[in-house]
Scaffold this active site. Structure first.
Site, PDB file in Angstrom:
ATOM      1  N   CYS A   1       0.570  -0.770   0.165  1.00  0.00           N
ATOM      2  CA  CYS A   1       0.175  -0.147  -0.159  1.00  0.00           C
ATOM      3  C   CYS A   1       0.969   0.947   0.109  1.00  0.00           C
ATOM      4  O   CYS A   1       0.547   1.219  -0.993  1.00  0.00           O
ATOM      5  CB  CYS A   1      -1.124   0.451   1.203  1.00  0.00           C
TER       6      CYS A   1
ATOM      7  N   HIS B   1      -3.380  -5.025   0.200  1.00  0.00           N
ATOM      8  CA  HIS B   1      -3.244  -5.570   1.798  1.00  0.00           C
ATOM      9  C   HIS B   1      -3.574  -7.320   2.026  1.00  0.00           C
ATOM     10  O   HIS B   1      -4.045  -8.051   2.102  1.00  0.00           O
ATOM     11  CB  HIS B   1      -3.852  -4.996   2.840  1.00  0.00           C
TER      12      HIS B   1
ATOM     13  N   GLU C   1      -1.922  -9.314   3.268  1.00  0.00           N
ATOM     14  CA  GLU C   1      -1.781 -10.108   4.628  1.00  0.00           C
ATOM     15  C   GLU C   1      -3.229  -9.994   5.673  1.00  0.00           C
ATOM     16  O   GLU C   1      -3.203 -10.898   5.896  1.00  0.00           O
ATOM     17  CB  GLU C   1      -0.869  -9.212   5.589  1.00  0.00           C
TER      18      GLU C   1
END
Ligand code: GLN
Length: 541
Positions: A378, A512, A514
């Site tokens: 990001c 993102h 993750e």
């Protein structure tokens, strides 16, 4: 069957891991063939955590539907595999704002609007909504029993027990049994007080989950049972675990899921723990380690990078490697070159605002020139573009409009984009809460790119949380110096991923990744990064 509700409260102190406890119990109920939903009710007045500093509550977790939520929703998804939704997270602020808009509309027909029944009714409505198909709904009440803020939630769940009946509602209370070295004992008094505090608002805990650093002696269990009005089978030790993914197996060994099932009258349900056993086994097998730096400005509180740290661990689990995390302060580290010379890979983390940006830009330059495997997430991708503009294209004033007006907006405010609801418009000076580009969006990856190879597919869907966007006006110039724009939104307007051509592994992503990594489905980008780290480590330098 109609849904059963398990309410998880916490006592004695915060940070006991209610989220993990709820997620682990959910996983064990799934292992017995039940379907689960996990929810969190937070007691603060912010409408959502979106505008809070990560130092307040750690990372903001984002779901596919764009809900900005507490990080516990990340544990829920990682342990249960069930995706969170807007109906799984609420704050007192949100409840109040719903009640107040109803009041303005005149929905209460002249009534005096009060905490009981209006606020508590709204809380109950939230708990009972969208539960179709769930055998168990596990609701975690944020905060600690005894806080003023928790009271309306406790009142709501007390009422629900009466509304639904004992056979559909269970109260689990998570507490702490501290070990006092001078006495040589685990102490039960704080738990007794906490259970009493719950009782004073009309809730008798049905089961105690006791955090402790050693097994609870039988005598202490008996004492707790007697003073707290539960059976000794319902005093469950929640021992500290060397790895969070071992917690479900530990709870199972203590009989937690069995006792919960018995409480609801589900006796002798077979349990299949194969995948949890496999995970413990794979953790045992990891002998070698790679070191990965997370470069960001919130490193004083690792919870700010909760999902990221987990996703890196999952990446390691896929290749039986341990991942040692090195948290690097992008604002304070004065010798980044030295720090980064000790790691095998770098993650340039997401973030907001100009503080700490210089360190991130320096990190990107080091990673690019020293060819250290790197993932920019990001803000990390946006700064990759700014670094390339400044150092490869010689545009010294290249910047982001996030930091103030600039003549060279390599990254700029996103004013318009499409989502399922249609066109979204934003302007400078608008509200900050809940107005970012949030949630899952599709992205098309270019064939032959490193990222397409890493994912193994050409269309992906990933979660976003940002206000600014890479400016495509610089694309051709950046590509001429080796920074390839490898992924775009399906309409081709929004750059989603980047990579350096002449670098073994340097990927920047606007989303993102993750947030979607799971222990049982490690995210390809983290598997890729960890493998690249291993290769980098083995290469003679
Ligand atoms: N601050 C940047 C933006 O708002 C990046 C956000 C992030 O890293 N999540 O676009």
């Amino acid at each position: 069957m109609s849904s059963r509700f398990i309410f998880i409260t916490g006592g004695v102190t915060s940070s006991l891991g209610k989220g993990l406890a709820s997620a682990s119990l959910a996983a064990l109920l799934q292992a017995r063939g039940f379907s689960v939903l996990l929810r969190k009710l937070d007691p603060y007045l912010n409408v959502d955590p979106g505008t809070m500093s990560p130092y307040q509550h750690g990372e903001v977790f984002v779901t596919d539907d764009g809900t900005e939520a507490d990080l516990d929703l990340g544990h829920y998804e990682r342990f249960s595999g069930v995706e969170g939704k807007s109906s799984d997270y609420v704050t007192t602020g949100k409840i109040y704002s719903t009640v107040l808009s109803k009041e303005r509309r005149g929905d209460y027909l002249g009534a005096t609007v009060q905490v009981i029944p209006h606020i508590t009714d709204e809380m109950k409505r939230f708990i009972l909504s969208n539960t179709e198909g769930a055998d168990f709904v596990l609701c975690e009440i944020g905060g600690t029993v005894g806080d003023i803020e928790c009271l309306p939630y406790l009142e709501a769940i007390r009422q629900l027990r009466n509304d639904l009946g004992r056979d559909r509602v269970m109260f689990v209370h998570l507490t702490l049994l501290p070990y006092i070295p001078t006495a040589g004992e685990l102490k039960t008094k704080p738990t007794q007080h906490s259970v009493k505090a719950l009782l004073s608002v009309g809730i008798q805990a049905d089961l105690l989950l006791c955090r402790c650093d050693r097994p609870i002696p039988v005598e202490e269990k008996r004492k707790l049972a007697q003073f707290c009005n539960v059976s000794s089978d319902h005093v469950i030790a929640a021992l500290d675990a060397s790895n969070i993914y071992r917690v479900p197996m530990q709870y199972h060994a203590e009989g937690f899921d069995e006792q919960v099932c018995r409480y609801f009258g589900f006796k002798d349900r077979p349990v299949d723990l194969t995948k949890w056993k496999a995970i413990s086994h794979s953790l045992d097998q990891a002998k070698e380690a790679v070191r990965v730096a997370i470069v960001g400005k919130y490193v004083q509180l690792p919870d700010a990078y909760k999902s990221l740290i987990q996703a890196l661990a999952h990446g390691g689990m896929a290749s039986h490697l341990k991942v040692e995390i090195v948290l690097v302060d992008s604002e304070k580290d004065k010798d980044l070159e030295e720090t980064l010379s000790t790691v095998d890979a770098i993650v340039v983390a997401g973030g907001f605002g100009e503080r700490g940006v210089t360190g991130k830009l320096d990190t990107i330059k080091i990673a690019r020139t020293k060819k250290i495997p790197t993932l920019g997430i990001c803000f990390g991708m946006q700064l990759t573009v700014i670094e390339a503009c400044r150092n490869l294209l010689g545009i010294e004033t290249a910047s982001s409009t996030e930091f103030g007006p600039t003549n060279e907006p390599a990254v700029g405010l996103m004013t318009e984009w499409m989502d399922e609801q249609g066109i979204q418009k934003r302007c400078a000076g608008g509200d900050l809460g809940g107005t970012m580009r949030l949630g899952a969006y599709p992205c098309e990856l270019k064939a032959d790119s490193l990222i397409a190879k890493t994912y193994g597919v050409s269309t992906i869907s990933e979660r976003h949380r940002h206000r600014y966007e890479v400016n495509t006006a610089y694309k051709d110039r950046l590509e001429s110096v080796g920074l390839t724009f490898s992924g775009f939104s399906p309409d081709g307007t929004l750059p989603e991923t980047l990579e350096y051509k002449d670098h073994p592994w340097f990927i920047g992503v606007q989303f993102h990744p993750e947030l979607k990594s799971r222990p049982f489905a490690p995210h390809p980008l983290f598997v890729g990064l960890v493998n690249a780290a291993y290769e980098y480590q083995k290469k003679p330098k």
